[in-house]
Scaffold this motif. Structure first.
Motif, PDB file in Angstrom:
ATOM      1  N   UNK A  54      76.726  59.297  56.449  1.00  0.00           N
ATOM      2  CA  UNK A  54      76.674  57.854  56.172  1.00  0.00           C
ATOM      3  C   UNK A  54      75.799  57.496  54.984  1.00  0.00           C
ATOM      4  N   UNK A  55      74.706  58.249  54.775  1.00  0.00           N
ATOM      5  CA  UNK A  55      73.788  57.904  53.684  1.00  0.00           C
ATOM      6  C   UNK A  55      74.479  57.961  52.319  1.00  0.00           C
ATOM      7  N   UNK A  56      75.098  59.091  51.999  1.00  0.00           N
ATOM      8  CA  UNK A  56      75.704  59.239  50.680  1.00  0.00           C
ATOM      9  C   UNK A  56      76.933  58.365  50.514  1.00  0.00           C
ATOM     10  N   UNK A  57      77.682  58.153  51.603  1.00  0.00           N
ATOM     11  CA  UNK A  57      78.821  57.235  51.538  1.00  0.00           C
ATOM     12  C   UNK A  57      78.333  55.822  51.232  1.00  0.00           C
ATOM     13  N   UNK A  58      77.280  55.401  51.925  1.00  0.00           N
ATOM     14  CA  UNK A  58      76.740  54.054  51.716  1.00  0.00           C
ATOM     15  C   UNK A  58      76.208  53.886  50.300  1.00  0.00           C
ATOM     16  N   UNK A  59      75.506  54.909  49.793  1.00  0.00           N
ATOM     17  CA  UNK A  59      74.956  54.825  48.435  1.00  0.00           C
ATOM     18  C   UNK A  59      76.076  54.700  47.414  1.00  0.00           C
ATOM     19  N   UNK A  60      77.118  55.532  47.548  1.00  0.00           N
ATOM     20  CA  UNK A  60      78.233  55.474  46.605  1.00  0.00           C
ATOM     21  C   UNK A  60      78.961  54.148  46.652  1.00  0.00           C
ATOM     22  N   UNK A  61      79.232  53.656  47.866  1.00  0.00           N
ATOM     23  CA  UNK A  61      79.952  52.397  48.003  1.00  0.00           C
ATOM     24  C   UNK A  61      79.131  51.216  47.484  1.00  0.00           C
ATOM     25  N   UNK A  62      77.860  51.175  47.839  1.00  0.00           N
ATOM     26  CA  UNK A  62      77.004  50.078  47.391  1.00  0.00           C
ATOM     27  C   UNK A  62      76.835  50.085  45.872  1.00  0.00           C
TER      28      UNK A  62
ATOM     29  N   UNK B  43      77.025  68.572  43.394  1.00  0.00           N
ATOM     30  CA  UNK B  43      78.432  68.224  43.574  1.00  0.00           C
ATOM     31  C   UNK B  43      78.596  66.768  43.993  1.00  0.00           C
ATOM     32  N   UNK B  44      77.652  66.246  44.762  1.00  0.00           N
ATOM     33  CA  UNK B  44      77.731  64.847  45.187  1.00  0.00           C
ATOM     34  C   UNK B  44      77.342  63.887  44.062  1.00  0.00           C
ATOM     35  N   UNK B  45      76.488  64.336  43.162  1.00  0.00           N
ATOM     36  CA  UNK B  45      76.190  63.527  41.974  1.00  0.00           C
ATOM     37  C   UNK B  45      77.457  63.352  41.152  1.00  0.00           C
ATOM     38  N   UNK B  46      78.190  64.445  40.986  1.00  0.00           N
ATOM     39  CA  UNK B  46      79.434  64.366  40.224  1.00  0.00           C
ATOM     40  C   UNK B  46      80.429  63.424  40.911  1.00  0.00           C
ATOM     41  N   UNK B  47      80.493  63.513  42.226  1.00  0.00           N
ATOM     42  CA  UNK B  47      81.391  62.642  42.991  1.00  0.00           C
ATOM     43  C   UNK B  47      81.017  61.172  42.825  1.00  0.00           C
ATOM     44  N   UNK B  48      79.745  60.860  42.952  1.00  0.00           N
ATOM     45  CA  UNK B  48      79.291  59.471  42.822  1.00  0.00           C
ATOM     46  C   UNK B  48      79.581  58.925  41.428  1.00  0.00           C
TER      47      UNK B  48
ATOM     48  N   UNK C  15      69.015  59.308  43.955  1.00  0.00           N
ATOM     49  CA  UNK C  15      69.088  59.399  45.414  1.00  0.00           C
ATOM     50  C   UNK C  15      68.845  60.820  45.916  1.00  0.00           C
ATOM     51  N   UNK C  16      68.664  61.755  44.991  1.00  0.00           N
ATOM     52  CA  UNK C  16      68.392  63.135  45.383  1.00  0.00           C
ATOM     53  C   UNK C  16      69.596  63.868  45.943  1.00  0.00           C
TER      54      UNK C  16
ATOM     55  N   UNK D  65      75.977  54.904  35.397  1.00  0.00           N
ATOM     56  CA  UNK D  65      75.195  54.425  36.532  1.00  0.00           C
ATOM     57  C   UNK D  65      75.480  55.248  37.784  1.00  0.00           C
ATOM     58  N   UNK D  66      76.743  55.639  37.966  1.00  0.00           N
ATOM     59  CA  UNK D  66      77.081  56.479  39.104  1.00  0.00           C
ATOM     60  C   UNK D  66      76.336  57.803  39.063  1.00  0.00           C
ATOM     61  N   UNK D  67      76.282  58.389  37.887  1.00  0.00           N
ATOM     62  CA  UNK D  67      75.556  59.655  37.733  1.00  0.00           C
ATOM     63  C   UNK D  67      74.060  59.449  38.002  1.00  0.00           C
ATOM     64  N   UNK D  68      73.493  58.401  37.412  1.00  0.00           N
ATOM     65  CA  UNK D  68      72.071  58.130  37.595  1.00  0.00           C
ATOM     66  C   UNK D  68      71.720  57.809  39.035  1.00  0.00           C
ATOM     67  N   UNK D  69      72.606  57.084  39.720  1.00  0.00           N
ATOM     68  CA  UNK D  69      72.371  56.745  41.120  1.00  0.00           C
ATOM     69  C   UNK D  69      72.325  57.995  41.983  1.00  0.00           C
TER      70      UNK D  69
END
Length: 325
Positions: free
Chosen positions: A70-78, A259-264, A254-255, A246-250
């Motif tokens: 939920x954390x990474x999903x919420x961060x990406x969506x927000x 692979x999740x940085x690339x996704x965001x 968020x640490x 911004x997606x990359x920076x977020x």
């Protein structure tokens, strides 16, 4: 070669040459707009067909992932919900865009994630499961989030209210996605071979539908493109760059794992521009649909380029940090 192999091959070719097809169709629409403007009344049904295909790719496991991460999903969506609409509005002010083009840019900014982000996450060695989860959340929330942003940011230019936008998005996004998902569940239980054929067919259908939508919008906007096209192009290029950056920076702040940085990055920067174009034509004007059409072309250029870069750097660094489970 059997029929299924042919469909798979055609889908692969359509995905490989997608940008070229869009550019070719756009050039043809500029030269002979009448060949494509007749498609305009069918843009919403075409988008509904694309959303049905997206729903068909979903499985119950995709929804279980929402609870698992939920954390990474919420961060990406927000990040997408906050960055893209506000960036869109800021660009319309800074670039002094005409009202109709401004509405189009805001529609793109308020749109949910597109399926292109899932493909780019895969090609760029991102976390595809996370990408699908974020896209699913933003798409299912679109009937509420998108009208709220559009009314808030472009209220003085609107002759349509929240409820009208909400109902339209429910019809062309929410219902087709849910139907596609339900169909996938039924087929997986009773006719899994048919489900697999559907997954082979819909990428081709989606590509052809998007090409048709872009060509129709370009054909309807020949004069606008020749007049104010540069301003719209500038807004689209900057908007996409802000979203990707911004997606990359977020993700980094968020640490998240590499692979999740690339996704965001892809989830924030790549929008469902087809939905924005459909709403623009339904409620505003052909000129308002121009920025979404241009965004569709542009993000399908920057997306593959960035995915290639990510894939190369991921291989060089052995995939970066291990994913957090």
């Amino acid at each position: 070669m059997n029929a299924r192999s042919t469909l798979e091959r055609l889908s692969e070719l359509a995905n490989t040459y997608f940008v070229g097809l869009v550019l070719l169709a756009s050039a043809a629409a500029l030269a002979q707009p009448d060949l494509f403007t007749w498609i305009a009344p069918y843009i919403s049904p075409l988008l509904g067909l694309i959303m049905l295909g997206m729903g068909l790719t979903l499985q119950p496991a995709d929804f279980r992932r929402l609870a698992e991460r939920p954390r990474d999903v919420a961060i990406g969506a927000l990040a997408q919900w906050l960055v893209m609409p506000t960036a869109a509005y800021a660009l319309t002010v800074v670039l002094s865009l005409p009202p109709e083009l401004a509405v189009g840019v805001i529609l793109v900014g308020a749109a949910p994630g597109g399926t292109a982000s899932n493909v780019m996450a895969y090609l760029g060695k991102g976390d595809v499961a996370l990408s699908v989860a974020i896209t699913t959340v933003t798409t299912l929330a679109a009937p509420l989030v998108m009208p709220a942003w559009v009314v808030a940011l472009a209220g003085e230019q609107l002759q349509v209210g929240f409820v009208d936008l909400f109902l339209n998005i429910v019809q062309i996004v929410f219902i087709p996605v849910v139907l596609g998902f339900a169909l996938r569940v039924v087929l997986d239980r009773n006719a899994p071979e048919v489900a697999e054929v559907g997954l082979d067919v819909f990428p081709l259908v989606s590509v052809l539908s998007i090409v048709a939508i872009v060509a129709a919008v370009v054909g309807l906007n020949v004069d606008t493109i020749l007049g104010a096209g540069a301003a719209a192009i500038g807004a689209v290029v900057l908007h996409n760059a802000i979203g990707l950056g911004t997606g990359y920076g977020t993700g980094r702040l968020a640490g998240m794992s590499a692979d999740r940085v690339r996704t965001t990055t892809f989830e924030v920067g790549l929008q469902n521009s087809g939905l924005a174009a459909a709403l623009a034509l339904s409620f505003f004007s052909p000129a308002a649909a121009l920025p979404p059409a241009l965004f569709s072309v542009w993000h399908n250029i920057t997306g593959p380029l960035l995915a290639s870069y990510f894939a190369r750097t991921a291989s060089d660094s052995a995939g970066g940090a291990p994913a957090d489970d």
